[in-house]
Write a protein that holds these residues in place. Sequence first.
Motif, PDB file in Angstrom:
ATOM      1  N   LYS A 148      11.676  22.447   4.993  1.00  0.00           N
ATOM      2  CA  LYS A 148      12.996  23.033   5.239  1.00  0.00           C
ATOM      3  C   LYS A 148      13.883  22.055   6.008  1.00  0.00           C
ATOM      4  O   LYS A 148      15.064  21.876   5.685  1.00  0.00           O
ATOM      5  N   HIS A 149      13.304  21.430   7.034  1.00  0.00           N
ATOM      6  CA  HIS A 149      14.064  20.435   7.793  1.00  0.00           C
ATOM      7  C   HIS A 149      14.422  19.240   6.909  1.00  0.00           C
ATOM      8  O   HIS A 149      15.528  18.696   7.016  1.00  0.00           O
ATOM      9  N   PHE A 150      13.496  18.865   6.061  1.00  0.00           N
ATOM     10  CA  PHE A 150      13.737  17.719   5.176  1.00  0.00           C
ATOM     11  C   PHE A 150      14.846  18.049   4.168  1.00  0.00           C
ATOM     12  O   PHE A 150      15.682  17.197   3.860  1.00  0.00           O
ATOM     13  N   GLN A 151      14.855  19.284   3.659  1.00  0.00           N
ATOM     14  CA  GLN A 151      15.892  19.693   2.717  1.00  0.00           C
ATOM     15  C   GLN A 151      17.281  19.617   3.364  1.00  0.00           C
ATOM     16  O   GLN A 151      18.236  19.136   2.760  1.00  0.00           O
ATOM     17  N   LYS A 152      17.362  20.084   4.602  1.00  0.00           N
ATOM     18  CA  LYS A 152      18.641  19.999   5.316  1.00  0.00           C
ATOM     19  C   LYS A 152      19.026  18.543   5.556  1.00  0.00           C
ATOM     20  O   LYS A 152      20.207  18.170   5.472  1.00  0.00           O
TER      21      LYS A 152
ATOM     22  N   ASN B  28       8.048  16.612  13.499  1.00  0.00           N
ATOM     23  CA  ASN B  28       6.937  17.579  13.550  1.00  0.00           C
ATOM     24  C   ASN B  28       6.335  17.691  12.147  1.00  0.00           C
ATOM     25  O   ASN B  28       6.454  18.713  11.470  1.00  0.00           O
ATOM     26  N   MET B  29       5.673  16.631  11.733  1.00  0.00           N
ATOM     27  CA  MET B  29       5.202  16.525  10.345  1.00  0.00           C
ATOM     28  C   MET B  29       4.127  17.538   9.956  1.00  0.00           C
ATOM     29  O   MET B  29       4.083  17.965   8.799  1.00  0.00           O
ATOM     30  N   PRO B  30       3.255  17.986  10.851  1.00  0.00           N
ATOM     31  CA  PRO B  30       2.249  18.990  10.449  1.00  0.00           C
ATOM     32  C   PRO B  30       2.827  20.389  10.245  1.00  0.00           C
ATOM     33  O   PRO B  30       2.162  21.265   9.687  1.00  0.00           O
TER      34      PRO B  30
ATOM     35  N   ASN C 235       5.639  10.465   7.030  1.00  0.00           N
ATOM     36  CA  ASN C 235       5.741   9.351   7.978  1.00  0.00           C
ATOM     37  C   ASN C 235       6.783   8.334   7.520  1.00  0.00           C
ATOM     38  O   ASN C 235       7.536   7.777   8.337  1.00  0.00           O
ATOM     39  N   PHE C 236       6.815   8.102   6.216  1.00  0.00           N
ATOM     40  CA  PHE C 236       7.782   7.166   5.633  1.00  0.00           C
ATOM     41  C   PHE C 236       9.215   7.632   5.880  1.00  0.00           C
ATOM     42  O   PHE C 236      10.086   6.844   6.271  1.00  0.00           O
ATOM     43  N   ILE C 237       9.487   8.921   5.672  1.00  0.00           N
ATOM     44  CA  ILE C 237      10.825   9.470   5.887  1.00  0.00           C
ATOM     45  C   ILE C 237      11.226   9.340   7.353  1.00  0.00           C
ATOM     46  O   ILE C 237      12.365   8.943   7.674  1.00  0.00           O
ATOM     47  N   VAL C 238      10.314   9.677   8.256  1.00  0.00           N
ATOM     48  CA  VAL C 238      10.598   9.582   9.686  1.00  0.00           C
ATOM     49  C   VAL C 238      10.862   8.127  10.074  1.00  0.00           C
ATOM     50  O   VAL C 238      11.768   7.832  10.872  1.00  0.00           O
TER      51      VAL C 238
ATOM     52  N   THR D  54       0.824  -1.216   0.000  1.00  0.00           N
ATOM     53  CA  THR D  54       0.000   0.000   0.000  1.00  0.00           C
ATOM     54  C   THR D  54       0.861   1.272   0.000  1.00  0.00           C
ATOM     55  O   THR D  54       0.373   2.346   0.329  1.00  0.00           O
ATOM     56  N   PHE D  55       2.139   1.119  -0.349  1.00  0.00           N
ATOM     57  CA  PHE D  55       3.052   2.268  -0.353  1.00  0.00           C
ATOM     58  C   PHE D  55       2.537   3.344  -1.305  1.00  0.00           C
ATOM     59  O   PHE D  55       2.228   3.084  -2.466  1.00  0.00           O
ATOM     60  N   ASN D  56       2.428   4.569  -0.795  1.00  0.00           N
ATOM     61  CA  ASN D  56       1.827   5.664  -1.561  1.00  0.00           C
ATOM     62  C   ASN D  56       2.749   6.879  -1.535  1.00  0.00           C
ATOM     63  O   ASN D  56       2.937   7.506  -0.486  1.00  0.00           O
ATOM     64  N   THR D  57       3.307   7.215  -2.679  1.00  0.00           N
ATOM     65  CA  THR D  57       4.244   8.346  -2.744  1.00  0.00           C
ATOM     66  C   THR D  57       3.541   9.673  -2.982  1.00  0.00           C
ATOM     67  O   THR D  57       4.177  10.727  -2.911  1.00  0.00           O
ATOM     68  N   GLU D  58       2.259   9.628  -3.283  1.00  0.00           N
ATOM     69  CA  GLU D  58       1.526  10.863  -3.585  1.00  0.00           C
ATOM     70  C   GLU D  58       0.960  11.528  -2.338  1.00  0.00           C
ATOM     71  O   GLU D  58       0.796  12.746  -2.288  1.00  0.00           O
TER      72      GLU D  58
END
Length: 248
Positions: free
Chosen positions: A58-62, A50-52, A27-30, A16-20
């Motif tokens: 910005k945190h993900f880019q770093k 802090n996903m919401p 959640n997947f990245i965390v 059920t992996f959903n990239t969209e």
Amino acid sequence: MFKRKLLALDYPQPETFNTEDENYFRNFIVWLEDQKIRHYKIEERTGLRNMPSSDWTKHFQKYLEDLGCPYQQSQRSLLIDWILGYSVRLEYGDNVDQYKTVTPEKVTQSKAPPGVSSNPLDNLDFDDPDFKAGIQSLSMILKVPPYQDHLEQLKAICLVVKDRLSKEALEKAEKYKEDNIEHLELEKTSLGFDTGDYIINEAAKILRLIHIRDLRDLQNQINQAIVAVQALIANPKTDSRLGKVGRM
């Protein structure tokens, strides 16, 4: 297209992996960072967790920059393929003994069924989405221009690898380095004109650099020939048939 790597990482419900879905993706990245990658200390993962938050990207880019990921957030499929591959490599490193249970004797004893090739390359599915994604990743790393036919793009990658990464090419590059020959980078090369098409511009730059390299090779050969002739002229030998000193 990511199912094999997800299964290798024991990711829950890979079917059920959903990239969209943005929330699913975060959640997947965390999950990857917490369970497999663990690049940050626990207290440093607050921004990702802090996903919401509106600052999550910005945190993900770093995070991507800290991992050394070559892709941007807009290239989600390539990014996911890269980070999954990165996680699989780490997983292997953490459990290397587990993956070394197959001995050479077992490999020798296990034979392919009749009619089935023992060469794994013969059993590849060249239209598999994972295979195509791998070609795209290699193209980005080697800076090979994209092409609509992935098999033709693979041929171009093979040519680049042969030209740049073969034993002869590496030895030649090392010789150039020892001779203090200036290294020309594609990004810093000026074409001198603009065709209006990025891919054509990059191809023209490559052709220009190849031409410069060929001219240098020719100049080196000319220099070697001049040195050889000078050495010959500087060492006259006696020609007994002429009864005088002659130039050989």
